[in-house]
Design an enzyme around this catalytic site. Structure first.
Site, PDB file in Angstrom:
ATOM      1  N   ASP A   1       0.806  -1.231   0.000  1.00 59.54           N
ATOM      2  CA  ASP A   1       0.000   0.000   0.000  1.00 59.54           C
ATOM      3  C   ASP A   1       0.837   1.279   0.000  1.00 59.54           C
ATOM      4  OD1 ASP A   1      -2.175  -1.731   0.160  1.00 59.54           O
ATOM      5  OD2 ASP A   1      -2.149  -1.694   2.351  1.00 59.54           O
TER       6      ASP A   1
ATOM      7  N   LYS B   1       1.964   1.908  -5.139  1.00 59.40           N
ATOM      8  CA  LYS B   1       2.547   1.279  -6.343  1.00 59.40           C
ATOM      9  C   LYS B   1       1.642   1.476  -7.562  1.00 59.40           C
ATOM     10  CE  LYS B   1       2.612  -2.697  -4.184  1.00 59.40           C
ATOM     11  NZ  LYS B   1       2.224  -2.273  -2.823  1.00 59.40           N
ATOM     12  N   GLY B   2       0.320   1.307  -7.330  1.00 61.60           N
ATOM     13  CA  GLY B   2      -0.640   1.424  -8.435  1.00 61.60           C
ATOM     14  C   GLY B   2      -0.536   2.779  -9.110  1.00 61.60           C
TER      15      GLY B   2
ATOM     16  N   GLY C   1      -4.504  -4.432  -3.739  1.00 59.92           N
ATOM     17  CA  GLY C   1      -5.490  -3.392  -4.041  1.00 59.92           C
ATOM     18  C   GLY C   1      -4.690  -2.180  -4.478  1.00 59.92           C
ATOM     19  N   HIS C   2      -4.667  -1.912  -5.770  1.00 62.82           N
ATOM     20  CA  HIS C   2      -3.840  -0.833  -6.319  1.00 62.82           C
ATOM     21  C   HIS C   2      -4.735   0.284  -6.828  1.00 62.82           C
ATOM     22  CE1 HIS C   2      -0.264  -3.801  -7.057  1.00 62.82           C
ATOM     23  NE2 HIS C   2      -0.611  -3.704  -5.796  1.00 62.82           N
ATOM     24  N   THR C   3      -4.559   1.471  -6.230  1.00 62.89           N
ATOM     25  CA  THR C   3      -5.456   2.588  -6.546  1.00 62.89           C
ATOM     26  C   THR C   3      -4.840   3.499  -7.601  1.00 62.89           C
ATOM     27  OG1 THR C   3      -6.002   2.509  -4.195  1.00 62.89           O
ATOM     28  CG2 THR C   3      -6.867   4.391  -5.455  1.00 62.89           C
TER      29      THR C   3
ATOM     30  N   ARG D   1       1.914 -29.567  -6.088  1.00 61.16           N
ATOM     31  CA  ARG D   1       1.663 -30.023  -7.458  1.00 61.16           C
ATOM     32  C   ARG D   1       0.276 -30.628  -7.681  1.00 61.16           C
ATOM     33  NH1 ARG D   1       7.265 -32.728  -7.041  1.00 61.16           N
ATOM     34  NH2 ARG D   1       6.506 -32.533  -4.927  1.00 61.16           N
TER      35      ARG D   1
ATOM     36  N   GLN E   1       2.130  -6.284  -2.958  1.00 63.20           N
ATOM     37  CA  GLN E   1       2.677  -6.443  -1.602  1.00 63.20           C
ATOM     38  C   GLN E   1       4.046  -5.756  -1.506  1.00 63.20           C
ATOM     39  OE1 GLN E   1       1.456  -9.832  -3.068  1.00 63.20           O
ATOM     40  NE2 GLN E   1      -0.447  -8.786  -2.647  1.00 63.20           N
TER      41      GLN E   1
ATOM     42  N   PRO F   1      -9.039  -1.002   8.690  1.00 61.87           N
ATOM     43  CA  PRO F   1      -8.177   0.143   9.026  1.00 61.87           C
ATOM     44  C   PRO F   1      -6.726  -0.327   9.007  1.00 61.87           C
ATOM     45  CG  PRO F   1      -9.737  -0.348  10.821  1.00 61.87           C
ATOM     46  CD  PRO F   1      -9.931  -1.406   9.785  1.00 61.87           C
TER      47      PRO F   1
ATOM     48  N   ILE G   1       3.996  12.163   1.070  1.00 60.32           N
ATOM     49  CA  ILE G   1       4.699  13.083   1.972  1.00 60.32           C
ATOM     50  C   ILE G   1       3.778  14.249   2.335  1.00 60.32           C
ATOM     51  CG2 ILE G   1       5.901  14.310   0.083  1.00 60.32           C
ATOM     52  CD1 ILE G   1       8.283  14.129   2.422  1.00 60.32           C
ATOM     53  N   ASP G   2       2.767  14.505   1.496  1.00 58.58           N
ATOM     54  CA  ASP G   2       1.775  15.549   1.800  1.00 58.58           C
ATOM     55  C   ASP G   2       1.023  15.239   3.101  1.00 58.58           C
ATOM     56  OD1 ASP G   2       0.915  13.419  -0.097  1.00 58.58           O
ATOM     57  OD2 ASP G   2      -1.089  14.217   0.310  1.00 58.58           O
TER      58      ASP G   2
ATOM     59  N   SER H   1       5.784  12.038  -4.724  1.00 59.01           N
ATOM     60  CA  SER H   1       4.348  12.120  -4.986  1.00 59.01           C
ATOM     61  C   SER H   1       3.690  12.898  -3.845  1.00 59.01           C
ATOM     62  CB  SER H   1       3.794  10.697  -5.076  1.00 59.01           C
ATOM     63  OG  SER H   1       2.399  10.702  -5.070  1.00 59.01           O
TER      64      SER H   1
ATOM     65  N   GLY I   1       0.235  13.752  -3.820  1.00 52.46           N
ATOM     66  CA  GLY I   1      -1.220  13.609  -3.843  1.00 52.46           C
ATOM     67  C   GLY I   1      -1.595  12.377  -4.645  1.00 52.46           C
TER      68      GLY I   1
HETATM   69  P1  GDP Z   1      -0.654   0.144  -3.549  1.00 50.01           P
HETATM   70  O1  GDP Z   1      -1.259  -1.099  -3.020  1.00 50.01           O
HETATM   71  O2  GDP Z   1       0.827   0.225  -3.284  1.00 50.01           O
HETATM   72  O3  GDP Z   1      -0.968   0.393  -5.010  1.00 50.01           O
HETATM   73  O4  GDP Z   1      -1.314   1.361  -2.730  1.00 50.01           O
HETATM   74  P2  GDP Z   1      -2.878   1.527  -2.375  1.00 50.01           P
HETATM   75  O5  GDP Z   1      -3.586   1.970  -3.588  1.00 50.01           O
HETATM   76  O6  GDP Z   1      -3.395   0.344  -1.646  1.00 50.01           O
HETATM   77  O7  GDP Z   1      -2.796   2.676  -1.283  1.00 50.01           O
HETATM   78  C1  GDP Z   1      -2.226   3.928  -1.566  1.00 50.01           C
HETATM   79  C2  GDP Z   1      -3.296   5.007  -1.294  1.00 50.01           C
HETATM   80  O8  GDP Z   1      -2.673   6.268  -1.255  1.00 50.01           O
HETATM   81  C3  GDP Z   1      -4.332   5.113  -2.402  1.00 50.01           C
HETATM   82  O9  GDP Z   1      -5.543   5.534  -1.838  1.00 50.01           O
HETATM   83  C4  GDP Z   1      -3.757   6.183  -3.321  1.00 50.01           C
HETATM   84  O10 GDP Z   1      -4.763   6.862  -4.079  1.00 50.01           O
HETATM   85  C5  GDP Z   1      -3.146   7.116  -2.313  1.00 50.01           C
HETATM   86  N1  GDP Z   1      -1.946   7.858  -2.755  1.00 50.01           N
HETATM   87  C6  GDP Z   1      -0.943   7.455  -3.582  1.00 50.01           C
HETATM   88  N2  GDP Z   1       0.031   8.397  -3.636  1.00 50.01           N
HETATM   89  C7  GDP Z   1      -0.366   9.405  -2.818  1.00 50.01           C
HETATM   90  C8  GDP Z   1       0.229  10.639  -2.420  1.00 50.01           C
HETATM   91  O11 GDP Z   1       1.332  10.998  -2.800  1.00 50.01           O
HETATM   92  N3  GDP Z   1      -0.475  11.413  -1.531  1.00 50.01           N
HETATM   93  C9  GDP Z   1      -1.697  11.035  -1.047  1.00 50.01           C
HETATM   94  N4  GDP Z   1      -2.304  11.836  -0.186  1.00 50.01           N
HETATM   95  N5  GDP Z   1      -2.278   9.885  -1.404  1.00 50.01           N
HETATM   96  C10 GDP Z   1      -1.614   9.062  -2.263  1.00 50.01           C
HETATM   97  P1  IMO Z   2      -0.844  -4.331  -2.150  1.00 46.82           P
HETATM   98  O1  IMO Z   2      -0.376  -4.919  -3.456  1.00 46.82           O
HETATM   99  C1  IMO Z   2      -1.036  -4.707   2.197  1.00 46.82           C
HETATM  100  C2  IMO Z   2      -1.146  -8.790   3.802  1.00 46.82           C
HETATM  101  C3  IMO Z   2      -2.409  -9.242   4.504  1.00 46.82           C
HETATM  102  C4  IMO Z   2      -1.825 -10.198   5.519  1.00 46.82           C
HETATM  103  C5  IMO Z   2      -0.687 -10.873   4.745  1.00 46.82           C
HETATM  104  C6  IMO Z   2      -1.069 -12.220   4.139  1.00 46.82           C
HETATM  105  O2  IMO Z   2      -2.138  -3.598  -2.231  1.00 46.82           O
HETATM  106  O3  IMO Z   2       0.244  -3.562  -1.497  1.00 46.82           O
HETATM  107  P2  IMO Z   2      -2.574 -12.916   2.060  1.00 46.82           P
HETATM  108  O4  IMO Z   2      -4.015 -12.662   1.761  1.00 46.82           O
HETATM  109  O5  IMO Z   2      -1.640 -12.376   1.028  1.00 46.82           O
HETATM  110  O6  IMO Z   2      -2.284 -14.351   2.369  1.00 46.82           O
HETATM  111  O7  IMO Z   2      -2.290 -12.111   3.433  1.00 46.82           O
HETATM  112  O8  IMO Z   2      -0.350  -9.964   3.711  1.00 46.82           O
HETATM  113  N1  IMO Z   2      -1.335  -8.283   2.419  1.00 46.82           N
HETATM  114  C7  IMO Z   2      -1.259  -6.990   2.090  1.00 46.82           C
HETATM  115  N2  IMO Z   2      -1.097  -5.882   2.855  1.00 46.82           N
HETATM  116  N3  IMO Z   2      -1.108  -4.590   0.859  1.00 46.82           N
HETATM  117  C8  IMO Z   2      -1.231  -5.690   0.070  1.00 46.82           C
HETATM  118  O9  IMO Z   2      -1.181  -5.631  -1.266  1.00 46.82           O
HETATM  119  C9  IMO Z   2      -1.363  -6.951   0.682  1.00 46.82           C
HETATM  120  N4  IMO Z   2      -1.543  -8.212   0.227  1.00 46.82           N
HETATM  121  C10 IMO Z   2      -1.506  -9.011   1.291  1.00 46.82           C
HETATM  122  O10 IMO Z   2      -3.082  -8.157   5.090  1.00 46.82           O
HETATM  123  O11 IMO Z   2      -1.236  -9.477   6.575  1.00 46.82           O
HETATM  124 MG    MG Z   3      -2.825  -1.710  -1.799  1.00 43.68          MG
END
Ligand code: GDP
Ligand code: IMO
Ligand code: MG
Length: 427
Positions: free
Chosen positions: A13, A16-17, A40-42, A142, A223, A303, A331-332, A412, A414
C-alpha cells in the site's frame, strides 16, 4: 535495457498502483508477476478513482499491453468482474492477456483460507481471505490447476477431480464443513473457459522477445519485501516473492533485462494484518496518520495500522531488490505534524542493531531508535518543483536518500496522476 520493475519497500500500500499508472504511458507492456487479488492498487485519473486487484495498473493507459504473468494466482471470478466493471464504464479491455502457467484460485482455496484463519483465531495471520496461501500451497504440492489447463477441458476435469479428492477430505475432516461439488464447479468453469480462452498466452515467450527487441516492459509488484515469503516477518507474510527476484521467476524473463528497479516508499509506515511493526503508533499520531492518509485497506477495507517511517525496513528493501531509484509517496500527509520521528535503528536486548532479525520473538522485543525532524506545517500538494518545497520537507527527503544510499527520483504529493515532483526522470 528496457525492463522496469516497481516494488513496494514496506508492508504494501505504498502507492505502487499510482506510480505504475504514471509510468505506463511510456510502456509497451505492463506485467503482474506475483500475488493475486490480495492486492489493491489505486489509480486516480482526473479525480476518478479505480481500484485494481488483479488487472495490471497499466490497464487504464491504453497504449500498453497488460499481462497477468505465470507467477500470479488468478481468481477467475474476480478477474471477470474487474473486466466487466471497466467495460461497463465504457472501456474496451482488449489489451489484457493471461499466462497459461498462472495458477487458478479455486473456490475451495478461498474457503480454506477463511476456515484456517478462523481455526487460528487469536494466532491468525490476518490474511485477505482471498485464497492466496492455499492456492500457492497447491501449486507447490503439485495439485494446482493452471489457467492453461482450461484449454483442454477434459484435462481440466481430471485435474479438478484429483484436487477435490484431497481438498474435500480436509474440508470435511479437519474443518467439519460441506465439501465442494465436482459437477457444479465443472459447470462454472465451462462458462469461465469460454470467457477467458482467447486471452490465454505463453507470456514468457512474448516478453523475452519484446525485451530483446528493446520494447519497454514494466513489471508491477504487489505487496512488498516485509510481506515476502523469504524475507518478511514469517509467518506474518504473503505466500509469494514480491521482490525484484520474483520478477525473474514469476514473469519468466532474463535478469539481464532488468535495469531500472524502482522501490515505492510511503513517507510513513502502514501495515494491514498481524505481525511485528516496530514504529507503530497506537496513539493519536497513528490515528491522525490514518485519517489524513485515508489508510483503510483497498481490498478488505480494514483500518491500516499506522506508524512512523522505518528506514531499517526501507534499507533492507534497497538491498534485497537492488533498487536503482526510490519513489517517495504521501509526503503531503506529513504536513500536519510539528515533529516527525524516523526510525533509524533497532534496540534489541540492550544493543543497537541495523538489520531485521528473522524471528518473531526477537522482532517483538525491538524498541525503535528515532531521529526527530522538524515538520513544515503547510500544504505541499500543489507544488511541482522540488526547490519550492519547504526546506524542512527537503531535509526529510534528503535524509532518506542519504540513509538508504538510493536516489529519490519522484516525490508524490497527492493521489492523482498529476500530483508529482520529478527530480530525476526515470524513463
Ligand atoms: P498500492 O497497493 O501500493 O498500489 O497502494 P494503495 O492503492 O493500496 O494505497 C495507496 C493510497 O494512497 C491510495 O488511496 C492512493 O490513491 C493514495 N496515494 C498514492 N500516492 C499518494 C500521495 O502521494 N499522496 C496522497 N495523499 N495519497 C496518495
Ligand atoms: P498491495 O499490493 C497490504 C497482507 C495481509 C496479511 C498478509 C497475508 O495492495 O500492497 P494474504 O491474503 O496475502 O495471504 O495475506 O499480507 N497483504 C497486504 N497488505 N497490501 C497488500 O497488497 C497486501 N496483500 C496481502 O493483510 O497481513
Ligand atoms: Mg494496496
Amino acid at each position: 535495457m528496457s525492463g522496469y520493475v516497481v516494488v513496494g519497500t514496506q508492508w504494501g500500500d505504498e502507492g505502487k498502483g499510482k506510480i505504475v499508472d504514471v509510468l505506463s504511458s511510456k510502456m509497451d507492456y505492463v506485467v503482474r508477476f506475483q500475488g493475486g487479488n490480495n492486492a489493491g492498487h489505486t489509480v486516480v485519473v482526473n479525480g476518478k478513482k479505480t481500484i485494481l486487484h488483479l488487472l495490471p495498473s497499466g490497464i487504464l493507459s491504453k497504449n500498453a499491453l497488460c499481462i497477468i504473468g505465470p507467477g500470479v494466482v488468478v481468481d477467475p471470478f474476480v478477474l471477470l468482474d474487474e473486466i466487466k466493471v471497466l467495460e461497463d464504464g465504457g472501456m474496451k479491455v482488449d489489451h489484457l492477456y493471461i499466462s497459461d502457467r498462472a495458477h487458478l484460485i479455486m473456490p475451495y482455496h478461498v474457503k480454506l483460507d477463511e476456515l484456517e484463519e478462523n481455526r487460528l483465531a487469536k494466532n491468525k495471520i490476518g490474511t485477505t481471505k482471498r485464497g492466496i496461501g492455499p492456492c500457492y500451497a497447491d501449486k507447490y504440492t503439485r495439485i494446482g490447476i493452471r489457467v492453461g489447463d482450461l484449454k483442454d477441458f477434459s484435462y481440466f476435469k481430471e485435474r479438478l477431480e484429483n484436487a477435490l479428492l484431497i481438498k474435500n477430505e480436509i474440508i470435511k475432516k479437519v474443518y467439519n464443513e460441506k465439501p465442494f461439488d465436482f459437477d457444479t464447479l465443472v459447470n462454472e468453469f465451462s462458462v469461465i473457459r469460454e470467457k477467458l480462452i482467447d486471452r490465454i498466452v505463453d507470456s514468457g515467450d512474448i516478453l523475452n522477445k519484446a525485451l530483446s527487441s528493446g520494447k519497454k516492459v514494466l513489471f508491477e509488484g504487489a505487496q512488498a519485501n516485509m510481506l515476502d515469503i523469504n524475507y518478511g516477518t514469517y509467518p506474518y507474510v504473503t505466500s509469494s516473492s514480491p521482490t525484484s527476484g520474483g520478477v525473474i521467476t514469476g514473469a519468466g524473463v532474463s535478469p539481464k533485462y532488468l535495469e531500472n528497479i524502482i522501490g515505492v516508499v510511503k513517507a510513513y509506515s502502514t501495515r494491514v494484518g498481524e505481525g511485528p511493526f516496530v514504529s507503530e503508533q497506537l496513539n493519536a499520531d497513528g490515528d491522525l496518520l490514518r485519517e489524513i492518509g485515508g489508510e483503510y485497506g483497498a481490498t478488505t477495507g480494514r483500518p491500516r495500522r499506522c506508524g512512523w517511517l522505518d528506514l531499517i525496513v526501507v534499507k533492507q528493501a534497497c538491498e534485497i531488490n537492488g533498487l536503482t531509484d526510490l519513489v517517495l509517496t504521501k509526503i503531503d500527509v506529513l504536513s500536519s505534524f510539528e515533529k516527525i520521528p524516523v526510525c533509524v535503528g533497532y534496540e534489541l536486548d540492550g544493543k543497537v542493531i541495523d538489520y531485521i532479525p528473522s524471528t518473531i520473538p526477537e522482532c517483538s522485543r525491538i524498541k525503535p531508535v528515532y531521529q526527530y525532524f522538524d515538520g513544515w506545517m503547510e500544504d505541499i500538494s500543489n507544488i511541482r518543483d522540488y526547490a519550492k518545497l519547504p526546506l524542512n520537507c527537503q531535509k526529510y527527503i534528503e535524509f532518506i536518500e542519504e540513509f538508504t544510499k538510493t536516489r529519490i527520483s519522484l516525490v508524490s504529493v497527492g493521489p492523482d496522476r498529476e500530483n508529482n515532483i520529478i527530480t530525476h526522470p526515470i524513463i
